[in-house]
Design a protein around this motif. Structure first.
Motif, PDB file in Angstrom:
ATOM      1  N   LEU A  64       2.344   4.976 -49.447  1.00  0.00           N
ATOM      2  CA  LEU A  64       2.717   5.686 -50.611  1.00  0.00           C
ATOM      3  C   LEU A  64       1.900   6.393 -50.590  1.00  0.00           C
ATOM      4  CD1 LEU A  64      -0.423   3.335 -51.482  1.00  0.00           C
ATOM      5  CD2 LEU A  64       1.480   3.024 -52.621  1.00  0.00           C
ATOM      6  N   ALA A  65       0.992   7.801 -49.554  1.00  0.00           N
ATOM      7  CA  ALA A  65       1.583   9.132 -48.903  1.00  0.00           C
ATOM      8  C   ALA A  65       1.383   9.614 -47.947  1.00  0.00           C
ATOM      9  CB  ALA A  65      -0.174   9.567 -49.902  1.00  0.00           C
ATOM     10  N   PHE A  66       2.004  10.517 -47.324  1.00  0.00           N
ATOM     11  CA  PHE A  66       1.665  11.159 -46.580  1.00  0.00           C
ATOM     12  C   PHE A  66       1.383  12.421 -46.564  1.00  0.00           C
ATOM     13  CE2 PHE A  66       3.986  13.088 -43.195  1.00  0.00           C
ATOM     14  CZ  PHE A  66       4.064  12.181 -41.571  1.00  0.00           C
ATOM     15  N   GLN A  67       1.383  13.495 -45.046  1.00  0.00           N
ATOM     16  CA  GLN A  67       1.093  14.547 -45.265  1.00  0.00           C
ATOM     17  C   GLN A  67       1.313  14.884 -43.703  1.00  0.00           C
ATOM     18  OE1 GLN A  67      -1.879  16.812 -46.516  1.00  0.00           O
ATOM     19  NE2 GLN A  67      -0.841  18.800 -46.294  1.00  0.00           N
ATOM     20  N   ARG A  68       2.249  15.785 -43.310  1.00  0.00           N
ATOM     21  CA  ARG A  68       1.932  16.801 -41.770  1.00  0.00           C
ATOM     22  C   ARG A  68       1.651  17.755 -41.779  1.00  0.00           C
ATOM     23  NH1 ARG A  68       7.310  17.598 -38.455  1.00  0.00           N
ATOM     24  NH2 ARG A  68       6.354  18.493 -36.844  1.00  0.00           N
ATOM     25  N   MET A  69       0.447  18.004 -41.539  1.00  0.00           N
ATOM     26  CA  MET A  69      -0.316  19.686 -41.275  1.00  0.00           C
ATOM     27  C   MET A  69       0.349  20.255 -40.491  1.00  0.00           C
ATOM     28  SD  MET A  69      -4.147  18.209 -41.516  1.00  0.00           S
ATOM     29  CE  MET A  69      -4.831  19.999 -41.311  1.00  0.00           C
ATOM     30  N   ASP A  70       0.182  21.225 -40.680  1.00  0.00           N
ATOM     31  CA  ASP A  70       1.155  22.579 -40.085  1.00  0.00           C
ATOM     32  C   ASP A  70      -0.134  22.521 -38.075  1.00  0.00           C
ATOM     33  OD1 ASP A  70       2.491  23.909 -41.736  1.00  0.00           O
ATOM     34  OD2 ASP A  70       0.877  25.344 -41.956  1.00  0.00           O
ATOM     35  N   GLY A  71       1.186  22.451 -37.142  1.00  0.00           N
ATOM     36  CA  GLY A  71       0.486  22.492 -35.694  1.00  0.00           C
ATOM     37  C   GLY A  71       0.865  20.857 -35.347  1.00  0.00           C
ATOM     38  N   VAL A  72       0.800  19.793 -36.247  1.00  0.00           N
ATOM     39  CA  VAL A  72       0.561  18.492 -35.312  1.00  0.00           C
ATOM     40  C   VAL A  72       2.477  18.425 -34.691  1.00  0.00           C
ATOM     41  CG1 VAL A  72       2.241  17.307 -37.255  1.00  0.00           C
ATOM     42  CG2 VAL A  72       0.226  16.165 -35.756  1.00  0.00           C
ATOM     43  N   ARG A  73       2.052  17.826 -33.697  1.00  0.00           N
ATOM     44  CA  ARG A  73       3.187  17.303 -32.828  1.00  0.00           C
ATOM     45  C   ARG A  73       3.757  16.781 -33.562  1.00  0.00           C
ATOM     46  NH1 ARG A  73      -0.920  15.211 -27.829  1.00  0.00           N
ATOM     47  NH2 ARG A  73      -1.208  14.218 -29.812  1.00  0.00           N
ATOM     48  N   PRO A  74       5.410  16.115 -33.533  1.00  0.00           N
ATOM     49  CA  PRO A  74       6.216  15.880 -34.462  1.00  0.00           C
ATOM     50  C   PRO A  74       6.437  14.139 -33.839  1.00  0.00           C
ATOM     51  CG  PRO A  74       7.281  17.333 -33.060  1.00  0.00           C
ATOM     52  CD  PRO A  74       6.005  17.654 -32.900  1.00  0.00           C
ATOM     53  N   ALA A  75       6.138  13.940 -33.561  1.00  0.00           N
ATOM     54  CA  ALA A  75       5.840  12.023 -32.648  1.00  0.00           C
ATOM     55  C   ALA A  75       4.395  11.616 -33.582  1.00  0.00           C
ATOM     56  CB  ALA A  75       5.682  12.123 -31.593  1.00  0.00           C
ATOM     57  N   SER A  76       3.863  12.665 -34.085  1.00  0.00           N
ATOM     58  CA  SER A  76       2.180  12.156 -34.774  1.00  0.00           C
ATOM     59  C   SER A  76       2.928  11.348 -36.419  1.00  0.00           C
ATOM     60  CB  SER A  76       1.829  13.156 -34.698  1.00  0.00           C
ATOM     61  OG  SER A  76       1.039  13.666 -33.716  1.00  0.00           O
ATOM     62  N   VAL A  77       4.336  11.550 -36.453  1.00  0.00           N
ATOM     63  CA  VAL A  77       4.347  11.385 -37.923  1.00  0.00           C
ATOM     64  C   VAL A  77       4.627  10.037 -37.885  1.00  0.00           C
ATOM     65  CG1 VAL A  77       6.488  11.584 -39.810  1.00  0.00           C
ATOM     66  CG2 VAL A  77       5.821  13.629 -38.320  1.00  0.00           C
ATOM     67  N   ASP A  78       5.724   9.374 -37.194  1.00  0.00           N
ATOM     68  CA  ASP A  78       5.528   7.723 -36.744  1.00  0.00           C
ATOM     69  C   ASP A  78       4.281   7.338 -36.156  1.00  0.00           C
ATOM     70  OD1 ASP A  78       9.113   8.282 -37.820  1.00  0.00           O
ATOM     71  OD2 ASP A  78       9.425   8.599 -35.809  1.00  0.00           O
ATOM     72  N   LEU A  79       3.775   7.876 -35.501  1.00  0.00           N
ATOM     73  CA  LEU A  79       2.801   6.698 -35.238  1.00  0.00           C
ATOM     74  C   LEU A  79       1.494   6.877 -36.564  1.00  0.00           C
ATOM     75  CD1 LEU A  79       1.378   9.212 -32.079  1.00  0.00           C
ATOM     76  CD2 LEU A  79       2.356   6.907 -32.062  1.00  0.00           C
ATOM     77  N   ALA A  80       1.153   7.775 -37.115  1.00  0.00           N
ATOM     78  CA  ALA A  80       0.467   7.839 -38.405  1.00  0.00           C
ATOM     79  C   ALA A  80       0.784   6.547 -39.525  1.00  0.00           C
ATOM     80  CB  ALA A  80       0.097   8.613 -39.111  1.00  0.00           C
ATOM     81  N   VAL A  81       2.061   6.627 -39.721  1.00  0.00           N
ATOM     82  CA  VAL A  81       2.545   5.545 -40.702  1.00  0.00           C
ATOM     83  C   VAL A  81       2.695   4.387 -39.547  1.00  0.00           C
ATOM     84  CG1 VAL A  81       4.984   4.358 -41.667  1.00  0.00           C
ATOM     85  CG2 VAL A  81       4.704   7.251 -41.641  1.00  0.00           C
ATOM     86  N   GLU A  82       2.658   4.158 -38.284  1.00  0.00           N
ATOM     87  CA  GLU A  82       2.939   2.684 -38.277  1.00  0.00           C
ATOM     88  C   GLU A  82       1.112   2.173 -38.106  1.00  0.00           C
ATOM     89  OE1 GLU A  82       5.115   0.082 -37.531  1.00  0.00           O
ATOM     90  OE2 GLU A  82       6.473   2.083 -38.391  1.00  0.00           O
ATOM     91  N   LYS A  83       0.373   3.168 -37.748  1.00  0.00           N
ATOM     92  CA  LYS A  83      -1.025   2.564 -37.580  1.00  0.00           C
ATOM     93  C   LYS A  83      -1.343   2.018 -38.846  1.00  0.00           C
ATOM     94  CE  LYS A  83      -2.330   6.320 -34.312  1.00  0.00           C
ATOM     95  NZ  LYS A  83      -3.379   7.017 -33.634  1.00  0.00           N
ATOM     96  N   ALA A  84      -1.291   3.111 -40.035  1.00  0.00           N
ATOM     97  CA  ALA A  84      -1.626   2.140 -40.885  1.00  0.00           C
ATOM     98  C   ALA A  84      -1.066   1.936 -41.613  1.00  0.00           C
ATOM     99  CB  ALA A  84      -1.003   3.640 -42.062  1.00  0.00           C
TER     100      ALA A  84
END
Length: 163
Positions: A64-84
């Motif tokens: 539904l919604a997503f945000q990647r804050m400045d300074g976060v590791r690229p791999a965190s994107v997929d991890l956040a979506v899969e955790k949710a």
């Protein structure tokens, strides 16, 4: 011919009534609610000085919604979506799944789910209406941010009823 017409009319009425009985109401997070969760997570991450990727999903695990804050590791994107997605579909925090694996329930590893802390279901009146996933600094920080964000939605529910 008249009897047949009456019979068809009765059958049509019966089938129309049965359709209503086969539907269910589902409460789900709407876009306004997803933005509330996203904002609460972002504020919590900023307070902790913990750049994060934040994903908010509906009860089926769809984004539904997503945000990647400045300074976060690229791999965190997929991890956040899969955790949710995992928290929404299993209707429990991903920390519980990680704990189960740590205690020997290794079958979870092969289940194609995210078994890392940082996913939290969002409940309104005891019903899961979506979930939030956070990936960034550490598992403890991710869990804290996700817990704060889920609570923000639960205390100010912005949900829609779907049939």
């Amino acid at each position: 011919m008249t009897k047949r017409g009456v019979s068809v009319g009765i059958l049509a009425t019966v089938f129309c009534l049965a359709v209503d009985a086969q539907t269910i109401n589902v409460t789900a997070l709407d876009q306004a609610g997803a933005q509330t969760v996203l904002q609460a997570a972002k504020e919590s991450a900023q307070q902790r000085n913990a750049p994060s990727a934040i994903a908010v999903v509906d009860p089926a695990g769809d984004l539904l919604a997503f945000q990647r804050m400045d300074g976060v590791r690229p791999a965190s994107v997929d991890l956040a979506v899969e955790k949710a997605r995992t928290a929404a579909r299993l209707r429990r925090p991903t920390a519980e799944i990680e704990e189960s694996i740590n205690q020997g329930r290794t079958a979870f590893v092969t289940a194609n789910i995210m078994a890392l802390r940082g996913g939290m279901p969002i409940r309104v009146n005891g019903e899961v209406v979506g979930a939030v996933g956070v990936a960034g600094l550490s598992k403890e920080t991710d869990t804290g941010i996700a817990t704060t964000a889920a609570a923000a939605a639960s205390s100010s529910p912005k949900v829609t009823q779907r049939r």
